[in-house]
Write a protein that holds these residues in place. Structure first.
Motif, PDB file in Angstrom:
ATOM      1  N   ASP A 225      10.019  40.053  15.477  1.00 31.10           N
ATOM      2  CA  ASP A 225      10.561  38.854  16.132  1.00 31.10           C
ATOM      3  C   ASP A 225      11.931  39.109  16.744  1.00 31.10           C
ATOM      4  N   ILE A 226      12.026  40.197  17.501  1.00 27.18           N
ATOM      5  CA  ILE A 226      13.289  40.591  18.119  1.00 27.18           C
ATOM      6  C   ILE A 226      13.128  40.461  19.641  1.00 27.18           C
ATOM      7  N   PRO A 227      13.458  39.307  20.222  1.00 29.65           N
ATOM      8  CA  PRO A 227      13.171  39.071  21.645  1.00 29.65           C
ATOM      9  C   PRO A 227      13.789  40.082  22.602  1.00 29.65           C
ATOM     10  N   ALA A 228      14.982  40.592  22.303  1.00 29.21           N
ATOM     11  CA  ALA A 228      15.666  41.496  23.233  1.00 29.21           C
ATOM     12  C   ALA A 228      15.242  42.951  23.090  1.00 29.21           C
ATOM     13  N   MET A 229      14.405  43.268  22.109  1.00 28.53           N
ATOM     14  CA  MET A 229      14.049  44.659  21.862  1.00 28.53           C
ATOM     15  C   MET A 229      13.229  45.225  23.030  1.00 28.53           C
ATOM     16  N   ARG A 230      13.653  46.398  23.508  1.00 26.29           N
ATOM     17  CA  ARG A 230      12.948  47.091  24.578  1.00 26.29           C
ATOM     18  C   ARG A 230      12.741  48.546  24.163  1.00 26.29           C
ATOM     19  N   THR A 231      11.939  49.259  24.929  1.00 28.14           N
ATOM     20  CA  THR A 231      11.629  50.639  24.571  1.00 28.14           C
ATOM     21  C   THR A 231      12.876  51.523  24.543  1.00 28.14           C
ATOM     22  N   HIS A 232      13.873  51.238  25.384  1.00 25.41           N
ATOM     23  CA  HIS A 232      15.076  52.085  25.362  1.00 25.41           C
ATOM     24  C   HIS A 232      15.839  51.940  24.042  1.00 25.41           C
ATOM     25  N   HIS A 233      15.746  50.781  23.379  1.00 25.99           N
ATOM     26  CA  HIS A 233      16.382  50.631  22.066  1.00 25.99           C
ATOM     27  C   HIS A 233      15.702  51.530  21.030  1.00 25.99           C
ATOM     28  N   ILE A 234      14.382  51.599  21.119  1.00 31.86           N
ATOM     29  CA  ILE A 234      13.626  52.429  20.172  1.00 31.86           C
ATOM     30  C   ILE A 234      13.888  53.905  20.451  1.00 31.86           C
ATOM     31  N   ALA A 235      13.896  54.282  21.728  1.00 27.15           N
ATOM     32  CA  ALA A 235      14.162  55.678  22.095  1.00 27.15           C
ATOM     33  C   ALA A 235      15.539  56.109  21.594  1.00 27.15           C
ATOM     34  N   ARG A 236      16.524  55.234  21.695  1.00 28.30           N
ATOM     35  CA  ARG A 236      17.878  55.566  21.217  1.00 28.30           C
ATOM     36  C   ARG A 236      17.877  55.762  19.707  1.00 28.30           C
ATOM     37  N   ALA A 237      17.146  54.918  18.982  1.00 24.99           N
ATOM     38  CA  ALA A 237      17.083  55.066  17.523  1.00 24.99           C
ATOM     39  C   ALA A 237      16.467  56.416  17.143  1.00 24.99           C
ATOM     40  N   PHE A 238      15.393  56.801  17.820  1.00 24.26           N
ATOM     41  CA  PHE A 238      14.793  58.111  17.538  1.00 24.26           C
ATOM     42  C   PHE A 238      15.777  59.229  17.887  1.00 24.26           C
ATOM     43  N   ALA A 239      16.510  59.081  18.981  1.00 26.62           N
ATOM     44  CA  ALA A 239      17.490  60.104  19.356  1.00 26.62           C
ATOM     45  C   ALA A 239      18.568  60.244  18.278  1.00 26.62           C
ATOM     46  N   LEU A 240      19.021  59.130  17.729  1.00 27.17           N
ATOM     47  CA  LEU A 240      20.029  59.177  16.663  1.00 27.17           C
ATOM     48  C   LEU A 240      19.508  59.899  15.421  1.00 27.17           C
ATOM     49  N   LEU A 241      18.209  59.819  15.190  1.00 24.51           N
ATOM     50  CA  LEU A 241      17.630  60.523  14.039  1.00 24.51           C
ATOM     51  C   LEU A 241      17.650  62.037  14.219  1.00 24.51           C
ATOM     52  N   GLY A 242      17.903  62.500  15.445  1.00 28.47           N
ATOM     53  CA  GLY A 242      18.029  63.939  15.655  1.00 28.47           C
ATOM     54  C   GLY A 242      19.217  64.529  14.914  1.00 28.47           C
ATOM     55  N   GLY A 243      20.231  63.706  14.630  1.00 33.65           N
ATOM     56  CA  GLY A 243      21.419  64.211  13.944  1.00 33.65           C
ATOM     57  C   GLY A 243      21.787  63.463  12.683  1.00 33.65           C
ATOM     58  N   HIS A 244      20.917  62.541  12.236  1.00 30.55           N
ATOM     59  CA  HIS A 244      21.208  61.736  11.051  1.00 30.55           C
ATOM     60  C   HIS A 244      19.943  61.556  10.210  1.00 30.55           C
ATOM     61  N   ASP A 245      20.133  61.342   8.927  1.00 30.84           N
ATOM     62  CA  ASP A 245      18.990  61.106   8.039  1.00 30.84           C
ATOM     63  C   ASP A 245      18.379  59.729   8.259  1.00 30.84           C
ATOM     64  N   LEU A 246      19.250  58.721   8.419  1.00 31.32           N
ATOM     65  CA  LEU A 246      18.799  57.338   8.570  1.00 31.32           C
ATOM     66  C   LEU A 246      19.520  56.673   9.734  1.00 31.32           C
ATOM     67  N   VAL A 247      18.844  55.713  10.346  1.00 33.40           N
ATOM     68  CA  VAL A 247      19.459  54.911  11.400  1.00 33.40           C
ATOM     69  C   VAL A 247      19.148  53.450  11.112  1.00 33.40           C
ATOM     70  N   PHE A 248      20.120  52.589  11.419  1.00 37.03           N
ATOM     71  CA  PHE A 248      19.952  51.153  11.231  1.00 37.03           C
ATOM     72  C   PHE A 248      20.325  50.434  12.513  1.00 37.03           C
ATOM     73  N   GLY A 249      19.584  49.381  12.827  1.00 40.13           N
ATOM     74  CA  GLY A 249      19.909  48.515  13.943  1.00 40.13           C
ATOM     75  C   GLY A 249      20.501  47.229  13.399  1.00 40.13           C
ATOM     76  N   PRO A 250      21.805  47.052  13.489  1.00 42.76           N
ATOM     77  CA  PRO A 250      22.438  45.866  12.917  1.00 42.76           C
ATOM     78  C   PRO A 250      22.093  44.584  13.679  1.00 42.76           C
ATOM     79  N   ALA A 251      22.178  43.482  12.961  1.00 43.10           N
ATOM     80  CA  ALA A 251      22.069  42.149  13.554  1.00 43.10           C
ATOM     81  C   ALA A 251      23.398  41.439  13.314  1.00 43.10           C
ATOM     82  N   ARG A 252      23.722  40.511  14.191  1.00 43.08           N
ATOM     83  CA  ARG A 252      25.003  39.812  14.059  1.00 43.08           C
ATOM     84  C   ARG A 252      25.111  38.988  12.780  1.00 43.08           C
ATOM     85  N   ASP A 253      23.973  38.642  12.167  1.00 43.66           N
ATOM     86  CA  ASP A 253      24.024  37.828  10.950  1.00 43.66           C
ATOM     87  C   ASP A 253      24.254  38.648   9.686  1.00 43.66           C
TER      88      ASP A 253
END
Length: 197
Positions: free
Chosen positions: A106-134
């Motif tokens: 239920d994330i209206p603004a989520m697009r494929t580039h957000h997912i691609a960036r998360a996978f890219a971050l996993l290239g140099g990190h064990d875990l990645v998190f997408g924060p929410a303002r709440d």
């Protein structure tokens, strides 16, 4: 190595999804909104060849619901019992080898580039998190180069402004983390109004 995108979804049944929103706009309208959002998200994410989409659904009996028609039955899995943390860990422990990114449905603004960036971050990190303002998070990903930390999601106060902070505080020091883009879900009528210009 294959990348896996997990969508954590609830069958879009009236009165069982978006209940807080439903109390403000009506349960039927809230379920209809969730169904449209879910359909759009599944369609968008399954069209991208950079990852394989898996659905982990609840209730477990809803594996053949028409809401999931764009994802083959073989890639639909039940969330199974347990608190949210235990259910979220399951895909990381059971899917074939390769990095895994798990998102809400239920994330209206989520697009494929957000997912691609998360996978890219996993290239140099064990875990990645997408924060929410709440204070929560809409995405969690793991490189899975080594075993998942046993303490992941232990002691997290879900649905509170400390959910992400609790999750990060419970990780061992040797685990490297990164933060992806900040996005929000829609839990109430005010958040829904923000979607409309």
């Amino acid at each position: 190595m294959k990348r896996h995108l997990v969508i954590f979804a609830r069958a879009p049944q009236t009165g069982r999804v978006k209940r807080r929103l439903g109390r403000e706009i009506g349960m039927r309208d809230a379920a209809r909104f969730y169904r449209r959002l879910l359909d759009d998200q599944i369609r968008r994410m399954t069209c991208d060849p950079r990852w394989t989409v898996w659905l982990f659904v609840t209730p477990d009996t809803a594996l053949r619901d028409s809401a999931w028609r764009l994802v083959p039955v073989s890639r639909r899995k039940p969330q199974r019992p347990g608190d949210l943390g235990r259910r979220m860990k399951r895909p990381f422990l059971t899917l074939p080898a390769g990095p895994v990114v798990l998102v809400g449905s239920d994330i209206p603004a989520m697009r494929t580039h957000h997912i691609a960036r998360a996978f890219a971050l996993l290239g140099g990190h064990d875990l990645v998190f997408g924060p929410a303002r709440d204070g929560g998070f809409w995405l969690v990903g793991a490189r899975r180069g080594r075993p998942l930390p046993r303490s992941l999601f232990d002691g997290v106060r879900w649905s509170t402004p400390t959910a992400l902070a609790d999750t990060l505080a419970g990780l061992p020091r040797h685990v490297t983390t990164a933060l992806a883009d900040t996005l929000d879900d829609v839990d109430d009528a005010e958040a829904l109004r923000r979607l409309s210009p």
